[in-house]
Design a protein around this motif. Structure first.
Motif, short mmCIF file in Angstrom:
data_model
loop_
_atom_site.label_atom_id
_atom_site.label_comp_id
_atom_site.label_asym_id
_atom_site.label_seq_id
_atom_site.Cartn_x
_atom_site.Cartn_y
_atom_site.Cartn_z
N HIS B 53 0.82 -1.23 0.00
CA HIS B 53 0.00 0.00 0.00
C HIS B 53 0.84 1.26 0.00
O HIS B 53 1.87 1.32 0.67
N ALA B 182 -12.55 3.14 -6.22
CA ALA B 182 -11.47 2.63 -5.37
C ALA B 182 -10.14 3.16 -5.89
O ALA B 182 -9.24 3.50 -5.11
N GLN B 185 -9.74 6.71 -4.61
CA GLN B 185 -9.57 6.81 -3.16
C GLN B 185 -8.24 6.24 -2.69
O GLN B 185 -7.70 6.68 -1.69
N ALA B 186 -7.70 5.26 -3.43
CA ALA B 186 -6.41 4.69 -3.04
C ALA B 186 -5.26 5.56 -3.54
O ALA B 186 -4.16 5.48 -3.02
N GLU B 234 -1.31 1.53 -7.10
CA GLU B 234 -2.39 1.27 -6.14
C GLU B 234 -3.76 1.18 -6.82
O GLU B 234 -4.59 0.37 -6.44
N ARG B 237 -4.13 -2.19 -8.24
CA ARG B 237 -4.21 -3.21 -7.19
C ARG B 237 -5.58 -3.28 -6.55
O ARG B 237 -6.10 -4.36 -6.29
N VAL B 238 -6.19 -2.13 -6.30
CA VAL B 238 -7.46 -2.14 -5.56
C VAL B 238 -8.68 -2.28 -6.47
O VAL B 238 -9.79 -2.42 -5.98
N PRO B 240 -11.63 -3.63 -8.16
CA PRO B 240 -12.36 -4.90 -8.05
C PRO B 240 -12.66 -5.52 -9.40
O PRO B 240 -12.99 -6.70 -9.49
N ALA B 241 -12.55 -4.71 -10.47
CA ALA B 241 -12.86 -5.22 -11.81
C ALA B 241 -11.59 -5.65 -12.56
O ALA B 241 -11.67 -6.06 -13.72
N ASN B 242 -10.44 -5.56 -11.91
CA ASN B 242 -9.16 -5.94 -12.52
C ASN B 242 -8.89 -5.24 -13.85
O ASN B 242 -8.45 -5.86 -14.82
#
Lengths: 343, 287
Positions: B53, B182, B185-186, B234, B237-238, B240-242
């Motif tokens: 992270h 995401a 926000q990351a 990041e 990495r985060v 969710p849908a790759n």
């Protein structure tokens, strides 16, 4: 009904055949090393060797966005255009936690207003559930009274008897009819593979006392614990969008001078704009206030309204979180604080 | 890792800082951010190859900005973000106590089995932190020299595609976006008080997760990061849908390097090219 067996090849053939017709089929598909439950066509490879999909089954019945009103304006006035009727759905590949979530969510969509977009789809959906053979540290269905072999919300439950085959159990009349209609794909009972291991209710530990959570939340809305529990949350909507029971939506208009389309889109209480007032005041300005809302809605407000917790313990929010927030850990902490009478 | 714990305890007990942001272990092959406010809470701090992270993303939060001073456990790549935040006046060098980590590389891949070496580590120029208040950890392998131009094999592959093939590729990839933000926000560089996608009077960017809305969102974000993205990965990495978001960002990084000879986050004195005006700018429309 006698016990019936279906194997992977037959099930794939069956789902592909249905997908070639007027019915929409949702099934697990492998995309970039992760499994998603998504709409398939008659030649989409179906992925069976997975533990749990990243997304939940809600996408089939409560899509990410959907048109709810279409209109055109001409010299004669405003003309409403038809929204195409819902197609029947076969929803395959969810686990018992997914199927149970449908029973939770339909209470909301049939509450003060009967959301016919949701209800029509739900009523036309056959839910074929895969009983669990695996679990991980984020699973907690048993803490909420569900089971990895549960039948709640399913029309048919498939229990593995080997790596390649399932025992099919019709839970509802609709499930029975479905099996009867497609009986050529099912075979009479086969000898189970004795070496095949699956899991039982006792394998997934009960992590917390679900009944202790609501009273604590009611008493401790202003507790400092909320900030401690949520300091690392960065307020995206990944948890809510993969959650099978999160159901908030936003209505947007996409309009020009002569036509318009009104859409129902997913929305999330974890994002700051969710509660931002036109005055720019935000009653949930801080990160912890938003995460608190997510937990409190699931474990307190929803229970007040519908007598059921809006969570089925699938653990998807914990698995997807890039910041490492873990809902089971938070609920365990709340439940232990409640036991000790702590704030 | 004992030396981080000791350092954090020292900083907190002496009142040098009132918050330490670091990492804790949360599974065999998983770490996550940890906020430490009291010396006795510091025992959980760790640093290992799962500390992927970028904690600099927390520096722009109101409650972190309100601290007297904050200490942050940061790898060289994370420090690139801190450098940018200081340049862009979102933080100050005095406010951040950087516990710089010598870093041999972190792993990528989805939990619970992240095993592959992270792509960013293969081109890392800052295994030894470029800026810190204290540097901890054993001496890492040698970094790639600062003056070396980095190319990425996946960007090269993408460049070989025709325009139509690229369009088809991105249509397919971006259709998967569920608009959870995401990525935003990351991202340590996504700190706008009000992101363009949240401007809704009128709504500038379609919020529906259809192709139009998804293209608008992801392309606006990629452009806003061009010359500012520090390659921490990041967002990817985060996701969710790759979605391969770093392919988009790295393509723009390479463009910025080629056009402006600039890589962000290494030098406190160097401003990202798209944020400054130069009299000898070769784009004459701006003069």
């Amino acid at each position: 009904m006698a016990e019936l067996i279906i194997n992977r090849d037959k099930l794939t053939q069956l789902l592909h055949e249905i997908a070639g017709g007027e019915t929409e089929v949702f099934a697990p598909v492998l995309k970039e090393e992760a499994t998603y439950i998504t709409k398939i066509s008659q030649d989409t490879p179906i992925h069976y060797d997975f533990f749990i999909s990243v997304n939940s089954v809600k996408e089939a019945i409560f899509p990410r966005y959907e048109p709810i009103l279409k209109y055109k304006i001409d010299q004669e006035g405003v003309k409403l255009e038809d929204i195409p009727p819902m197609k029947p759905i076969v929803l395959f590949g969810g686990h018992p936690c997914d199927a149970a979530s449908l029973m939770v969510m339909e209470k909301l969509f049939g509450w003060d207003y009967n959301d016919h977009f949701y209800q029509d789809r739900r009523n036309k959906t056959i839910v074929i559930t895969l009983a669990c053979n695996e679990f991980d540290k984020d699973c907690f269905c048993t803490s909420l009274g569900y089971s990895p072999h549960g039948e709640v919300g399913s029309d048919i439950v498939l229990e593995s008897i080997s790596k390649e085959a399932w025992k099919a159990k019709a839970v509802t009349d609709r499930g029975k009819e479905f099996i009867e209609k497609h009986n050529t794909y099912f075979a009479a009972s086969d000898k189970p593979d004795a070496s095949f291991k699956t899991i039982g209710d006792k394998d997934i530990p009960v992590g917390f006392d679900k009944d202790a959570v609501k009273p604590w939340i009611k008493e401790n809305f202003e507790s400092e614990e909320w900030q401690k529990l949520t300091s690392k949350c960065w307020s995206c909507a990944a948890c809510t969008y993969v959650c099978p029971t999160c159901h908030c939506f936003d209505i947007t208009d996409d309009a020009s001078m002569w036509s318009g389309l009104r859409t129902k889109n997913w929305d999330a209480c974890t994002m700051p704009i969710f509660t931002l007032h036109a005055s720019q005041h935000n009653p949930r300005e801080a990160y912890y206030q938003r995460y608190r809302q997510r937990i409190a809605h699931k474990y307190s407000y929803y229970v007040d309204l519908f007598k059921v917790i809006s969570c089925t313990g699938c653990g998807r929010c914990s698995r997807v979180c890039g910041a490492g927030m873990n809902i089971l850990e938070i609920l365990t902490r709340i439940s232990s604080l409640a036991k000790k009478g702590g704030k | 890792m004992k030396e981080i714990i000791e350092k954090a305890k020292e900083l907190l007990s002496q009142g040098t800082v009132d918050l330490v942001i670091g990492y804790e272990q949360c599974g065999d092959k998983q770490c996550r951010p940890l906020f430490v406010q009291k010396p006795e809470e510091a025992d959980k701090l760790v640093f290992n190859e799962f500390c992927v992270h970028n904690l600099a993303t927390y520096l722009t939060r109101p409650e972190v900005k309100q601290t007297k001073r904050v200490a942050i456990v940061a790898k060289g790549c994370d420090i690139r973000a801190i450098v940018n935040l200081i340049i862009e006046n979102q933080s100050t060098r005095e406010h951040v106590y950087i516990i710089g980590m010598n870093c041999p590389g972190v792993v990528s891949g989805k939990a619970p089995n992240p095993t592959k070496p992270h792509t960013k580590c293969q081109t890392c120029k800052v295994r030894t932190p470029q800026m810190s208040d204290v540097t901890l950890g054993p001496t890492p392998p040698e970094s790639i020299p600062m003056d070396k131009t980095i190319t990425h094999p996946d960007v090269e592959e993408l460049k070989k595609k025709t325009r139509e093939e690229k369009w088809a590729f991105w249509r397919e990839q971006l259709s998967k976006c569920i608009r959870c933000y995401a990525c935003r926000q990351a991202c340590p560089m996504c700190y706008c008080n009000r992101c363009i996608v949240d401007l809704n009077t009128p709504q500038w960017i379609d919020t529906r997760s259809n192709l139009r809305g998804n293209l608008d969102w992801n392309i606006v974000r990629a452009y806003h990061l061009s010359g500012r993205c520090i390659d921490c990965g990041e967002c990817e990495r985060v996701c969710p849908a790759n979605i391969p978001l770093m392919l988009l960002n790295r393509t723009l990084q390479e463009e910025v390097k080629e056009k402006f000879d600039f890589e962000s986050g290494y030098d406190l004195e160097a401003c990202p090219p798209l944020t400054v005006f130069e009299k000898d700018d070769h784009e004459n429309f701006i003069r």
